[in-house]
Design a protein around this motif. Structure first.
Motif, PDB file in Angstrom:
ATOM      1  N   PHE A   1      -2.377 -23.232  -7.812  1.00 28.38           N
ATOM      2  CA  PHE A   1      -2.026 -22.479  -9.017  1.00 28.38           C
ATOM      3  C   PHE A   1      -1.746 -23.424 -10.189  1.00 28.38           C
ATOM      4  O   PHE A   1      -1.825 -23.025 -11.346  1.00 28.38           O
ATOM      5  CB  PHE A   1      -0.850 -21.528  -8.765  1.00 28.38           C
ATOM      6  CG  PHE A   1       0.412 -22.188  -8.271  1.00 28.38           C
ATOM      7  CD1 PHE A   1       1.371 -22.619  -9.160  1.00 28.38           C
ATOM      8  CD2 PHE A   1       0.638 -22.354  -6.912  1.00 28.38           C
ATOM      9  CE1 PHE A   1       2.539 -23.209  -8.726  1.00 28.38           C
ATOM     10  CE2 PHE A   1       1.809 -22.939  -6.456  1.00 28.38           C
ATOM     11  CZ  PHE A   1       2.767 -23.378  -7.364  1.00 28.38           C
ATOM     12  N   ASN A   2      -1.409 -24.669  -9.890  1.00 33.91           N
ATOM     13  CA  ASN A   2      -1.294 -25.724 -10.898  1.00 33.91           C
ATOM     14  C   ASN A   2      -2.235 -26.865 -10.539  1.00 33.91           C
ATOM     15  O   ASN A   2      -2.554 -27.069  -9.356  1.00 33.91           O
ATOM     16  CB  ASN A   2       0.128 -26.289 -10.957  1.00 33.91           C
ATOM     17  CG  ASN A   2       1.129 -25.389 -11.656  1.00 33.91           C
ATOM     18  OD1 ASN A   2       2.328 -25.600 -11.545  1.00 33.91           O
ATOM     19  ND2 ASN A   2       0.676 -24.376 -12.378  1.00 33.91           N
TER      20      ASN A   2
ATOM     21  N   GLU B   1     -12.825 -20.473 -11.824  1.00 34.21           N
ATOM     22  CA  GLU B   1     -13.946 -20.507 -10.889  1.00 34.21           C
ATOM     23  C   GLU B   1     -14.278 -19.080 -10.455  1.00 34.21           C
ATOM     24  O   GLU B   1     -13.420 -18.195 -10.461  1.00 34.21           O
ATOM     25  CB  GLU B   1     -13.610 -21.330  -9.635  1.00 34.21           C
ATOM     26  CG  GLU B   1     -13.604 -22.835  -9.834  1.00 34.21           C
ATOM     27  CD  GLU B   1     -14.995 -23.447  -9.875  1.00 34.21           C
ATOM     28  OE1 GLU B   1     -15.980 -22.683  -9.962  1.00 34.21           O
ATOM     29  OE2 GLU B   1     -15.094 -24.684  -9.806  1.00 34.21           O
ATOM     30  N   TRP B   2     -15.538 -18.882 -10.052  1.00 35.67           N
ATOM     31  CA  TRP B   2     -15.972 -17.645  -9.410  1.00 35.67           C
ATOM     32  C   TRP B   2     -16.173 -17.937  -7.918  1.00 35.67           C
ATOM     33  O   TRP B   2     -16.775 -18.949  -7.555  1.00 35.67           O
ATOM     34  CB  TRP B   2     -17.284 -17.150 -10.004  1.00 35.67           C
ATOM     35  CG  TRP B   2     -17.147 -16.552 -11.374  1.00 35.67           C
ATOM     36  CD1 TRP B   2     -17.404 -17.160 -12.571  1.00 35.67           C
ATOM     37  CD2 TRP B   2     -16.731 -15.219 -11.690  1.00 35.67           C
ATOM     38  NE1 TRP B   2     -17.179 -16.293 -13.610  1.00 35.67           N
ATOM     39  CE2 TRP B   2     -16.763 -15.094 -13.100  1.00 35.67           C
ATOM     40  CE3 TRP B   2     -16.342 -14.117 -10.911  1.00 35.67           C
ATOM     41  CZ2 TRP B   2     -16.413 -13.906 -13.747  1.00 35.67           C
ATOM     42  CZ3 TRP B   2     -15.994 -12.948 -11.564  1.00 35.67           C
ATOM     43  CH2 TRP B   2     -16.030 -12.849 -12.964  1.00 35.67           C
TER      44      TRP B   2
ATOM     45  N   LEU C   1      -6.609 -21.273  -8.118  1.00 35.00           N
ATOM     46  CA  LEU C   1      -8.041 -21.550  -8.163  1.00 35.00           C
ATOM     47  C   LEU C   1      -8.687 -21.538  -6.775  1.00 35.00           C
ATOM     48  O   LEU C   1      -8.204 -22.194  -5.854  1.00 35.00           O
ATOM     49  CB  LEU C   1      -8.301 -22.912  -8.817  1.00 35.00           C
ATOM     50  CG  LEU C   1      -9.746 -23.157  -9.234  1.00 35.00           C
ATOM     51  CD1 LEU C   1     -10.031 -22.481 -10.564  1.00 35.00           C
ATOM     52  CD2 LEU C   1     -10.040 -24.653  -9.342  1.00 35.00           C
ATOM     53  N   VAL C   2      -9.780 -20.787  -6.660  1.00 33.53           N
ATOM     54  CA  VAL C   2     -10.554 -20.719  -5.420  1.00 33.53           C
ATOM     55  C   VAL C   2     -11.956 -21.242  -5.724  1.00 33.53           C
ATOM     56  O   VAL C   2     -12.747 -20.557  -6.360  1.00 33.53           O
ATOM     57  CB  VAL C   2     -10.635 -19.282  -4.876  1.00 33.53           C
ATOM     58  CG1 VAL C   2     -11.410 -19.259  -3.554  1.00 33.53           C
ATOM     59  CG2 VAL C   2      -9.248 -18.681  -4.702  1.00 33.53           C
ATOM     60  N   PRO C   3     -12.283 -22.470  -5.325  1.00 33.26           N
ATOM     61  CA  PRO C   3     -13.605 -23.035  -5.621  1.00 33.26           C
ATOM     62  C   PRO C   3     -14.710 -22.290  -4.882  1.00 33.26           C
ATOM     63  O   PRO C   3     -14.462 -21.621  -3.879  1.00 33.26           O
ATOM     64  CB  PRO C   3     -13.496 -24.490  -5.154  1.00 33.26           C
ATOM     65  CG  PRO C   3     -12.405 -24.470  -4.138  1.00 33.26           C
ATOM     66  CD  PRO C   3     -11.432 -23.413  -4.564  1.00 33.26           C
TER      67      PRO C   3
ATOM     68  N   LEU D   1     -12.726 -13.830  -9.670  1.00 31.71           N
ATOM     69  CA  LEU D   1     -12.446 -14.822 -10.709  1.00 31.71           C
ATOM     70  C   LEU D   1     -11.022 -15.325 -10.516  1.00 31.71           C
ATOM     71  O   LEU D   1     -10.089 -14.529 -10.377  1.00 31.71           O
ATOM     72  CB  LEU D   1     -12.603 -14.179 -12.087  1.00 31.71           C
ATOM     73  CG  LEU D   1     -12.313 -15.040 -13.314  1.00 31.71           C
ATOM     74  CD1 LEU D   1     -13.286 -16.220 -13.400  1.00 31.71           C
ATOM     75  CD2 LEU D   1     -12.396 -14.184 -14.588  1.00 31.71           C
ATOM     76  N   SER D   2     -10.850 -16.651 -10.488  1.00 33.58           N
ATOM     77  CA  SER D   2      -9.525 -17.237 -10.294  1.00 33.58           C
ATOM     78  C   SER D   2      -9.302 -18.370 -11.280  1.00 33.58           C
ATOM     79  O   SER D   2     -10.243 -18.878 -11.891  1.00 33.58           O
ATOM     80  CB  SER D   2      -9.365 -17.740  -8.855  1.00 33.58           C
ATOM     81  OG  SER D   2     -10.271 -18.803  -8.600  1.00 33.58           O
ATOM     82  N   PHE D   3      -8.047 -18.789 -11.416  1.00 35.81           N
ATOM     83  CA  PHE D   3      -7.729 -19.831 -12.400  1.00 35.81           C
ATOM     84  C   PHE D   3      -6.557 -20.678 -11.944  1.00 35.81           C
ATOM     85  O   PHE D   3      -5.788 -20.298 -11.056  1.00 35.81           O
ATOM     86  CB  PHE D   3      -7.416 -19.208 -13.769  1.00 35.81           C
ATOM     87  CG  PHE D   3      -6.095 -18.470 -13.836  1.00 35.81           C
ATOM     88  CD1 PHE D   3      -4.954 -19.104 -14.299  1.00 35.81           C
ATOM     89  CD2 PHE D   3      -5.996 -17.147 -13.429  1.00 35.81           C
ATOM     90  CE1 PHE D   3      -3.736 -18.434 -14.369  1.00 35.81           C
ATOM     91  CE2 PHE D   3      -4.791 -16.462 -13.493  1.00 35.81           C
ATOM     92  CZ  PHE D   3      -3.652 -17.104 -13.964  1.00 35.81           C
ATOM     93  N   THR D   4      -6.426 -21.828 -12.579  1.00 34.72           N
ATOM     94  CA  THR D   4      -5.275 -22.700 -12.399  1.00 34.72           C
ATOM     95  C   THR D   4      -4.768 -23.126 -13.768  1.00 34.72           C
ATOM     96  O   THR D   4      -5.517 -23.134 -14.750  1.00 34.72           O
ATOM     97  CB  THR D   4      -5.636 -23.939 -11.554  1.00 34.72           C
ATOM     98  OG1 THR D   4      -4.445 -24.686 -11.261  1.00 34.72           O
ATOM     99  CG2 THR D   4      -6.610 -24.857 -12.278  1.00 34.72           C
TER     100      THR D   4
END
Length: 231
Positions: free
Chosen positions: A78-79, A137-138, A63-65, A148-151
């Motif tokens: 990543f978690n 998050e974008w 995730l990249v806020p 776009l990223s995720f955890t």
């Protein structure tokens, strides 16, 4: 925790139960060794349409806020520990409105025994997709590129999975995945609590077996990685 996972199918075959309205045409190819910073398919509900549009998109794992200076912060996000989400600046805003489901075939966890760390492949015994609760998050790069990223959320392990590792993903069944994606939910802490509490029940249908240590190298890929280890 969850540091590697498998997506053996893509597109509608992967997310059929989640009734996606749109499936991106740039989804990554099947992979048997997805690692942090790599691309994977995630499911999200876009609140910018009425009614919200359920989409399957390619996203970067980690995730990249929006306030991050660069992508490197995602390498350690990543978690996300589900019990800490409301108190973490990085995750609390996404919990409110940017929840995602990450479909998978299964994931790897390393079990420590007298022979050292042995990778285990954990998956639904039925062969159905596995669903992880996640956040997205974008982030806008200095080059004006939207990323776009995720955890993936985790919780303490219970039951037999606890003999492999003390943490496990927050697993969702199809019904809870549908609720998790709902952008109209007023009390996200309630659905978070439900997801955390129900994850052990979902995990009761899982099976696992040891696999080759080759999975430890991110360059290795292919279906052989999930084959049971033979003596």
């Amino acid at each position: 925790m969850c540091g590697r996972f498998v997506v053996a199918n893509v597109g509608g075959e992967l997310v059929g139960e989640l009734r996606a309205d749109l499936i991106a045409d740039d989804l990554p190819e099947p992979s048997f060794n997805i690692a942090p910073t790599q691309q994977a398919a995630i499911v999200l509900d876009s609140s910018k349409t009425d009614p919200p549009t359920r989409r399957v998109e390619a996203a970067r794992w980690g995730l990249v806020p929006s306030w991050a200076k660069d992508l490197s912060i995602g390498q350690r996000a990543f978690n996300a520990r589900s019990d800490e989400l409301p108190r973490k600046r990085m995750f609390a805003p996404a919990l409110a409105k940017r929840r995602a489901v990450i479909p998978a075939t299964g994931y790897y966890e390393w079990k420590t025994d007298e022979n050292g760390k042995v990778p285990m492949f954990i998956h639904p015994a039925s062969g159905d997709p596995m669903f992880f609760a996640g956040l997205y998050e974008w982030w806008r790069s200095p080059e004006e590129e939207w990323i776009l990223s995720f955890t993936i959320l985790t919780r303490s392990s219970v039951g037999d999975l606890g003999s492999i590792h003390d943490r496990m993903p927050v697993f969702l069944d199809a019904d809870h995945a549908d609720t998790w994606l709902d952008t109209d939910v007023d009390e996200p802490l309630d659905i978070l609590g439900t997801a955390i509490d129900d994850a052990p029940r979902v995990a009761e249908s899982f099976a696992w077996h040891p696999v080759d240590r080759a999975v430890g190298n991110v360059r290795n890929n292919g279906s052989r990685l999930i084959e049971p280890l033979t003596a």
